[in-house]
Design a protein around this motif. Sequence first.
Motif, PDB file in Angstrom:
ATOM      1  N   CYS A 250      54.027  25.313  35.234  1.00 57.24           N
ATOM      2  CA  CYS A 250      52.646  25.802  35.087  1.00 57.24           C
ATOM      3  C   CYS A 250      52.263  26.884  36.095  1.00 57.24           C
ATOM      4  O   CYS A 250      51.269  27.587  35.884  1.00 57.24           O
ATOM      5  N   ALA A 251      53.014  27.023  37.188  1.00 56.59           N
ATOM      6  CA  ALA A 251      52.601  27.925  38.262  1.00 56.59           C
ATOM      7  C   ALA A 251      52.468  29.369  37.798  1.00 56.59           C
ATOM      8  O   ALA A 251      51.473  30.040  38.097  1.00 56.59           O
ATOM      9  N   VAL A 252      53.456  29.856  37.061  1.00 63.45           N
ATOM     10  CA  VAL A 252      53.441  31.261  36.648  1.00 63.45           C
ATOM     11  C   VAL A 252      52.338  31.548  35.624  1.00 63.45           C
ATOM     12  O   VAL A 252      51.609  32.545  35.773  1.00 63.45           O
ATOM     13  N   PRO A 253      52.153  30.728  34.579  1.00 66.36           N
ATOM     14  CA  PRO A 253      51.027  30.980  33.667  1.00 66.36           C
ATOM     15  C   PRO A 253      49.676  30.982  34.378  1.00 66.36           C
ATOM     16  O   PRO A 253      48.797  31.786  34.042  1.00 66.36           O
ATOM     17  N   ILE A 254      49.504  30.111  35.364  1.00 66.34           N
ATOM     18  CA  ILE A 254      48.245  30.098  36.105  1.00 66.34           C
ATOM     19  C   ILE A 254      48.103  31.385  36.914  1.00 66.34           C
ATOM     20  O   ILE A 254      47.008  31.942  37.047  1.00 66.34           O
ATOM     21  N   GLY A 255      49.213  31.884  37.469  1.00 64.29           N
ATOM     22  CA  GLY A 255      49.176  33.158  38.172  1.00 64.29           C
ATOM     23  C   GLY A 255      48.773  34.297  37.254  1.00 64.29           C
ATOM     24  O   GLY A 255      48.004  35.184  37.640  1.00 64.29           O
ATOM     25  N   ARG A 256      49.287  34.285  36.032  1.00 65.76           N
ATOM     26  CA  ARG A 256      48.906  35.312  35.047  1.00 65.76           C
ATOM     27  C   ARG A 256      47.410  35.237  34.756  1.00 65.76           C
ATOM     28  O   ARG A 256      46.724  36.263  34.642  1.00 65.76           O
ATOM     29  N   LEU A 257      46.902  34.008  34.641  1.00 65.63           N
ATOM     30  CA  LEU A 257      45.477  33.824  34.391  1.00 65.63           C
ATOM     31  C   LEU A 257      44.646  34.380  35.543  1.00 65.63           C
ATOM     32  O   LEU A 257      43.608  35.026  35.320  1.00 65.63           O
ATOM     33  N   ALA A 258      45.097  34.152  36.774  1.00 61.90           N
ATOM     34  CA  ALA A 258      44.349  34.621  37.939  1.00 61.90           C
ATOM     35  C   ALA A 258      44.214  36.134  37.959  1.00 61.90           C
ATOM     36  O   ALA A 258      43.203  36.672  38.416  1.00 61.90           O
ATOM     37  N   ASP A 259      45.234  36.838  37.477  1.00 59.37           N
ATOM     38  CA  ASP A 259      45.156  38.296  37.433  1.00 59.37           C
ATOM     39  C   ASP A 259      44.131  38.768  36.412  1.00 59.37           C
ATOM     40  O   ASP A 259      43.631  39.891  36.507  1.00 59.37           O
ATOM     41  N   ARG A 260      43.827  37.949  35.447  1.00 65.70           N
ATOM     42  CA  ARG A 260      42.856  38.337  34.405  1.00 65.70           C
ATOM     43  C   ARG A 260      41.420  38.006  34.807  1.00 65.70           C
ATOM     44  O   ARG A 260      40.514  38.808  34.581  1.00 65.70           O
ATOM     45  N   VAL A 261      41.212  36.819  35.371  1.00 69.44           N
ATOM     46  CA  VAL A 261      39.837  36.382  35.635  1.00 69.44           C
ATOM     47  C   VAL A 261      39.483  36.433  37.115  1.00 69.44           C
ATOM     48  O   VAL A 261      38.318  36.254  37.479  1.00 69.44           O
ATOM     49  N   GLY A 262      40.458  36.680  37.981  1.00 75.36           N
ATOM     50  CA  GLY A 262      40.201  36.744  39.413  1.00 75.36           C
ATOM     51  C   GLY A 262      40.761  35.531  40.143  1.00 75.36           C
ATOM     52  O   GLY A 262      40.664  34.404  39.648  1.00 75.36           O
ATOM     53  N   ALA A 263      41.325  35.779  41.322  1.00 72.52           N
ATOM     54  CA  ALA A 263      41.908  34.688  42.101  1.00 72.52           C
ATOM     55  C   ALA A 263      40.849  33.686  42.533  1.00 72.52           C
ATOM     56  O   ALA A 263      41.087  32.478  42.537  1.00 72.52           O
TER      57      ALA A 263
ATOM     58  N   LEU B   1      33.045  36.864  46.374  1.00 74.77           N
ATOM     59  CA  LEU B   1      34.481  37.040  46.205  1.00 74.77           C
ATOM     60  C   LEU B   1      34.796  38.437  45.680  1.00 74.77           C
ATOM     61  O   LEU B   1      34.046  38.976  44.855  1.00 74.77           O
ATOM     62  N   PRO B   2      35.900  39.019  46.108  1.00 71.92           N
ATOM     63  CA  PRO B   2      36.297  40.348  45.605  1.00 71.92           C
ATOM     64  C   PRO B   2      36.589  40.292  44.111  1.00 71.92           C
ATOM     65  O   PRO B   2      37.085  39.289  43.597  1.00 71.92           O
ATOM     66  N   ALA B   3      36.276  41.379  43.422  1.00 67.62           N
ATOM     67  CA  ALA B   3      36.572  41.448  41.992  1.00 67.62           C
ATOM     68  C   ALA B   3      38.065  41.589  41.786  1.00 67.62           C
ATOM     69  O   ALA B   3      38.758  42.210  42.592  1.00 67.62           O
ATOM     70  N   PRO B   4      38.620  40.996  40.697  1.00 63.80           N
ATOM     71  CA  PRO B   4      40.047  41.139  40.433  1.00 63.80           C
ATOM     72  C   PRO B   4      40.419  42.580  40.175  1.00 63.80           C
ATOM     73  O   PRO B   4      39.666  43.344  39.582  1.00 63.80           O
ATOM     74  N   ALA B   5      41.585  42.973  40.646  1.00 63.27           N
ATOM     75  CA  ALA B   5      42.028  44.366  40.516  1.00 63.27           C
ATOM     76  C   ALA B   5      42.093  44.795  39.064  1.00 63.27           C
ATOM     77  O   ALA B   5      41.829  45.935  38.722  1.00 63.27           O
ATOM     78  N   ALA B   6      42.438  43.867  38.191  1.00 58.68           N
ATOM     79  CA  ALA B   6      42.586  44.209  36.781  1.00 58.68           C
ATOM     80  C   ALA B   6      41.265  44.618  36.162  1.00 58.68           C
ATOM     81  O   ALA B   6      41.218  45.327  35.183  1.00 58.68           O
ATOM     82  N   ARG B   7      40.151  44.143  36.774  1.00 62.54           N
ATOM     83  CA  ARG B   7      38.837  44.509  36.236  1.00 62.54           C
ATOM     84  C   ARG B   7      38.151  45.555  37.100  1.00 62.54           C
ATOM     85  O   ARG B   7      37.299  46.296  36.632  1.00 62.54           O
TER      86      ARG B   7
ATOM     87  N   ARG C 122      47.752  45.021  40.372  1.00 60.77           N
ATOM     88  CA  ARG C 122      47.143  44.538  39.126  1.00 60.77           C
ATOM     89  C   ARG C 122      47.751  43.218  38.652  1.00 60.77           C
ATOM     90  O   ARG C 122      47.162  42.521  37.841  1.00 60.77           O
ATOM     91  N   GLU C 123      48.954  42.882  39.131  1.00 56.96           N
ATOM     92  CA  GLU C 123      49.592  41.630  38.727  1.00 56.96           C
ATOM     93  C   GLU C 123      50.035  40.829  39.953  1.00 56.96           C
ATOM     94  O   GLU C 123      51.056  40.165  39.941  1.00 56.96           O
ATOM     95  N   ARG C 124      49.209  40.873  40.981  1.00 57.66           N
ATOM     96  CA  ARG C 124      49.612  40.281  42.260  1.00 57.66           C
ATOM     97  C   ARG C 124      49.808  38.772  42.175  1.00 57.66           C
ATOM     98  O   ARG C 124      50.793  38.231  42.675  1.00 57.66           O
ATOM     99  N   ALA C 125      48.861  38.071  41.582  1.00 56.26           N
ATOM    100  CA  ALA C 125      48.987  36.612  41.501  1.00 56.26           C
ATOM    101  C   ALA C 125      50.200  36.207  40.669  1.00 56.26           C
ATOM    102  O   ALA C 125      50.873  35.213  40.970  1.00 56.26           O
ATOM    103  N   TYR C 126      50.481  36.977  39.636  1.00 57.28           N
ATOM    104  CA  TYR C 126      51.653  36.721  38.785  1.00 57.28           C
ATOM    105  C   TYR C 126      52.933  36.838  39.602  1.00 57.28           C
ATOM    106  O   TYR C 126      53.790  35.943  39.598  1.00 57.28           O
ATOM    107  N   TYR C 127      53.078  37.945  40.327  1.00 56.10           N
ATOM    108  CA  TYR C 127      54.282  38.161  41.130  1.00 56.10           C
ATOM    109  C   TYR C 127      54.411  37.121  42.237  1.00 56.10           C
ATOM    110  O   TYR C 127      55.510  36.625  42.520  1.00 56.10           O
ATOM    111  N   LEU C 128      53.298  36.806  42.889  1.00 58.43           N
ATOM    112  CA  LEU C 128      53.342  35.807  43.951  1.00 58.43           C
ATOM    113  C   LEU C 128      53.740  34.443  43.405  1.00 58.43           C
ATOM    114  O   LEU C 128      54.456  33.680  44.068  1.00 58.43           O
ATOM    115  N   SER C 129      53.294  34.126  42.198  1.00 59.76           N
ATOM    116  CA  SER C 129      53.658  32.853  41.571  1.00 59.76           C
ATOM    117  C   SER C 129      55.150  32.806  41.256  1.00 59.76           C
ATOM    118  O   SER C 129      55.800  31.776  41.455  1.00 59.76           O
TER     119      SER C 129
END
Length: 432
Positions: free
Chosen positions: A74-87, A203-209, A360-367
């Motif tokens: 589940c870690a990587v899908p959650i990381g992908r989600l974080a890049d979309r909605v914000g960490a 909180l800072p806005a997600p880079a993707a947005r 733009r995909e930081r949480a994904y890569y970190l996951s």
Amino acid sequence: MTRQQAPLLRRLWQKTGLADNRAEATLLLVAFVDAVGRGLFLAGATFFYTQVVKLSNVQVGIGLSLAGLVGLACAVPIGRLADRVGAGRTLIGLQVWRAACFCVYPFVTDFHLFLLVACLIGAVEQAVWPIIQALAGSIAQGASYVKTISKVSVVRNVAYTLSAGIVALIIGAAGGKTAMQALLIANAAAFLASALMLLFARLPAPAARAEKSSEAEPRRPFWAQGQPFRDKNFLLLSLLNGFLSLHAAAMNIALPLWILTKTDAPKASVGVLLAVNTVLTVALQLRFSRGGDQLAIAARKQLYAGISLAGFCVLAALTDTPNLWLACALLLLCTVVLTFGELWQSAGAWGLSFGLAPERERAYYLSVYSLGTTVMAIIGPGLLPIAVVEKGMAGWLTFAALFAVAGLAVPILAQRASRQPAFVAAPAEAKA
């Protein structure tokens, strides 16, 4: 952020000097509260499983292993989600999820319900740290990311130590089912409190947005495969970092077992060495993290980690001596050397993973990068007692060679990874 919360945070970062700004103070406070709650459970988990729920050691092992595997998936899908909605938003959701699960834990009475709750908690556990890393990167905003995440690590270590002491006092004084249920509810309350602090923080806005995608660069679908799974250098760096992170299992499992079963050192030395490790980690983490934002320096820190951990293994092998004073001196020295390896490993991992992760995909890569550590955390507790402790000097020396090779390989792979198109901007970004 609430009006009541602002003065507290202002005093925290102005008077203590621990945080550089209000946003960082918020993150540190959230990390502290989170770790206090989590530490309360971790310190009393074995007592709860075996004495309250009455599970066997085999049942506990099966449940925790399955929970770890669920978390791995589940870690990587959650990381992908974080890049979309914000960490920040994602972390709020994870904390609420964990709070709800721990509210159920006091009512667990059999293996099947334990298995269900453990897997529900495990589904998000491995994702929390990469999300915290991504949030720390957003808060750093051009300053030293590694310094910020090092502060988070220090705060969490202090919180875990305090929690362990609290649990020891409570179990020793009260014990029983009621005391453990209270600790579980306190854990849930800590998660909920940290979620509320994040909810009211700016909180800072997600880079993707924050940066609108141009028509020439359309956003990829959520399910689309990204680069980390296609890049062998990045994946190998993840695996090597995971192998170097075996210092945790070495300190908490292999070394205590070695002391108790293979040396003549006093049993009390186990607690002393763990205390030395904790104190040094808290005191030296920031110092060992300096310069880690630059990829070359971060890779070099992992090299130092590999060499240090190799030295630890050699020193540990020499502690099997009839000379009691020599054995104790070597155990103290190898604990210090292992702690240095731990500090260099973590600082290098933070710098490499963040520096090689596109914004733009930081949480994904970190996951993805965290998968190596997660895999080793699952297999390490079973691997080291068999491959090292039972094999004696041959086992220690084998792992010494493996740690040295892992450390030497990191700078080579990091240089190759940084040359790839997806990462060309990372080094400059890290130096800012």
